[in-house]
Enzyme design. Structure first.
Site, mmCIF file in Angstrom:
data_model
loop_
_atom_site.group_PDB
_atom_site.id
_atom_site.type_symbol
_atom_site.label_atom_id
_atom_site.label_comp_id
_atom_site.label_asym_id
_atom_site.label_seq_id
_atom_site.Cartn_x
_atom_site.Cartn_y
_atom_site.Cartn_z
ATOM 1 N N SER A 108 7.944 5.066 -7.057
ATOM 2 C CA SER A 108 6.939 4.006 -6.993
ATOM 3 C C SER A 108 7.469 2.723 -7.637
ATOM 4 O O SER A 108 7.321 1.627 -7.083
ATOM 5 C CB SER A 108 5.668 4.492 -7.695
ATOM 6 O OG SER A 108 4.673 3.520 -7.634
ATOM 7 N N HIS A 136 1.312 -1.344 -20.654
ATOM 8 C CA HIS A 136 2.350 -0.321 -20.547
ATOM 9 C C HIS A 136 3.006 -0.075 -21.898
ATOM 10 O O HIS A 136 4.010 0.619 -21.985
ATOM 11 C CB HIS A 136 3.409 -0.744 -19.522
ATOM 12 C CG HIS A 136 2.866 -0.876 -18.126
ATOM 13 N ND1 HIS A 136 1.995 0.039 -17.586
ATOM 14 C CD2 HIS A 136 3.073 -1.814 -17.170
ATOM 15 C CE1 HIS A 136 1.684 -0.328 -16.358
ATOM 16 N NE2 HIS A 136 2.308 -1.444 -16.080
ATOM 17 N N LYS A 167 3.399 2.439 -13.107
ATOM 18 C CA LYS A 167 3.304 3.218 -11.855
ATOM 19 C C LYS A 167 2.698 4.607 -12.016
ATOM 20 O O LYS A 167 2.955 5.506 -11.218
ATOM 21 C CB LYS A 167 4.683 3.351 -11.168
ATOM 22 C CG LYS A 167 5.308 2.039 -10.862
ATOM 23 C CD LYS A 167 4.524 1.291 -9.823
ATOM 24 C CE LYS A 167 4.438 -0.164 -10.142
ATOM 25 N NZ LYS A 167 3.297 -0.815 -9.524
HETATM 26 P P1 A3P Z 1 2.701 4.849 -5.120
HETATM 27 O O1 A3P Z 1 3.662 3.701 -5.199
HETATM 28 O O2 A3P Z 1 3.377 6.173 -5.303
HETATM 29 O O3 A3P Z 1 1.835 4.815 -3.922
HETATM 30 P P2 A3P Z 1 0.069 1.459 -11.316
HETATM 31 O O4 A3P Z 1 -1.318 1.028 -11.068
HETATM 32 O O5 A3P Z 1 0.261 2.119 -12.640
HETATM 33 O O6 A3P Z 1 1.037 0.344 -11.064
HETATM 34 O O7 A3P Z 1 0.407 2.634 -10.290
HETATM 35 C C1 A3P Z 1 0.595 2.373 -8.920
HETATM 36 C C2 A3P Z 1 0.633 3.701 -8.206
HETATM 37 O O8 A3P Z 1 -0.686 4.276 -8.192
HETATM 38 C C3 A3P Z 1 1.040 3.516 -6.748
HETATM 39 O O9 A3P Z 1 1.717 4.719 -6.391
HETATM 40 C C4 A3P Z 1 -0.317 3.400 -6.088
HETATM 41 O O10 A3P Z 1 -0.318 3.609 -4.698
HETATM 42 C C5 A3P Z 1 -1.072 4.506 -6.831
HETATM 43 N N1 A3P Z 1 -2.526 4.382 -6.679
HETATM 44 C C6 A3P Z 1 -3.286 3.280 -6.793
HETATM 45 N N2 A3P Z 1 -4.559 3.554 -6.490
HETATM 46 C C7 A3P Z 1 -4.612 4.874 -6.183
HETATM 47 C C8 A3P Z 1 -5.650 5.755 -5.762
HETATM 48 N N3 A3P Z 1 -6.909 5.329 -5.570
HETATM 49 N N4 A3P Z 1 -5.340 7.048 -5.523
HETATM 50 C C9 A3P Z 1 -4.076 7.500 -5.694
HETATM 51 N N5 A3P Z 1 -3.045 6.706 -6.081
HETATM 52 C C10 A3P Z 1 -3.312 5.415 -6.314
#
Ligand code: A3P
Length: 297
Positions: free
Chosen positions: A134, A104, A57
């Site tokens: 998240s 991860h 996340k």
């Molecule tokens: P949130 O749940 O706070 O919205 P991962 O890819 O490591 O699983 O992380 C997911 C998090 O990154 C989520 O956070 C997601 O919305 C956010 N995320 C994905 N794409 C993004 C972007 N283009 N800009 C900002 N945050 C992004």
């Protein structure tokens, strides 16, 4: 040997992980973990391979999408990364170049050749309060999540460091140690909040780290396509078959549960004042000697 760890607390929250060699992993890693990690260790790395490493996340899919555009020279969305953690090495071996992997896990679990400098590695970190929110909300959207229960219960496991992939702090410290000790120039460190603040300059730095050269117009196009709003809309409009499959397998949601708000500071809508103060205390204590400081708003 790998062991199943199941924890529950008085309010009925439960967490199941797999433990191997002192570290906690997600329960979906198949088999005994040991065999998979051994195969990963000796996996052949190609010069143009890219690895995106993160605590869950932290913006893994975001960095993956930017890196894929910079690698291909096309600002098209290509789906989700192949995770080293739970894809069979035979499958990873057969993927066409250029390959982009995510994980991860920490540095010690990268294929040996990547640890020795082959390929490029991005490490992305994000403030631990937004990560917690998240991850908790992500679990509530999955059909068979490793954690079930209340936000309070989640926070107890998370601050204790028994969440899958262990403690957010330990993961950060592992990478800080690598940064301080290694002379490797194939690792680039990114911070989610910095990317939110100035995406273009991060995209530009990522391009030079990948040793690819583009004019400003293309870098701006990538930046634009990877802002949260546009990226999520594009992903939903141009959904790839492997993502469709992934959604069906993991969740009853109509859209990819990965993309939610994409903001800095959403933790304020979930932490109570008491929870926030308790977490801040732990943060201050743990981060005393840390190099990286995070923005929470
Ligand atoms: P949130 O749940 O706070 O919205 P991962 O890819 O490591 O699983 O992380 C997911 C998090 O990154 C989520 O956070 C997601 O919305 C956010 N995320 C994905 N794409 C993004 C972007 N283009 N800009 C900002 N945050 C992004």
């Amino acid at each position: 040997m790998c062991e199943w760890v199941e924890e529950s607390d008085p309010d009925g929250s439960t967490l199941k992980t797999k433990k191997y060699d002192g570290k906690l992993y997600t329960s979906i890693i198949p088999g005994n973990i040991k065999d998979h990690l051994e195969r990963l260790d000796t996996m052949d790395v190609r010069d143009d391979d890219i690895f995106i490493m993160s605590y869950p996340k932290s913006g893994t899919h975001w960095v993956f999408t930017i890196a894929s555009m910079l690698r291909s020279g096309k600002s098209t969305y290509i789906g989700s990364p192949h995770f080293l953690d739970y894809n069979d090495v035979d499958v990873l071996d057969k993927l066409p170049s250029p390959r982009l992997f995510a994980s991860h896990m920490t540095f010690d679990r990268l294929p040996r050749q990547a640890r020795e400098g082959k390929g490029k590695v991005f490490v992305v970190s994000r403030n631990p309060k937004d990560v917690a929110v998240s991850l908790y909300i992500f679990f509530t959207k999955l059909n068979a999540p490793d954690f079930t229960g209340t936000w309070e219960g989640f926070l107890r496991f998370y601050t204790k460091g028994t969440m899958l992939y262990g403690s957010w702090f330990d993961t950060l410290f592992d990478w800080e140690k690598i940064k301080a000790s290694s002379s490797q120039d194939n690792i680039m460190y990114l911070v989610y909040e910095d990317m939110k603040e100035d995406l273009l300059s991060n995209v530009t730095k990522m391009a030079s780290f990948l040793e690819v050269s583009y004019d400003k117009a293309f870098l701006e196009e990538v930046t634009d396509r990877c802002t949260f709003k546009i990226m999520v809309k594009t992903i939903m409009d141009e959904i790839k078959p492997q993502d469709q499959e992934y959604i069906h397998k993991m969740s009853d949601e109509k859209k990819l549960p990965i993309y939610r708000k994409g903001e800095v500071g959403d933790w304020k809508n979930h932490f109570t004042v008491a929870q926030s103060e308790a977490f801040d205390k732990i943060y201050e204590e743990q981060m005393r000697n840390a190099k990286c400081k995070f923005r929470f708003v």
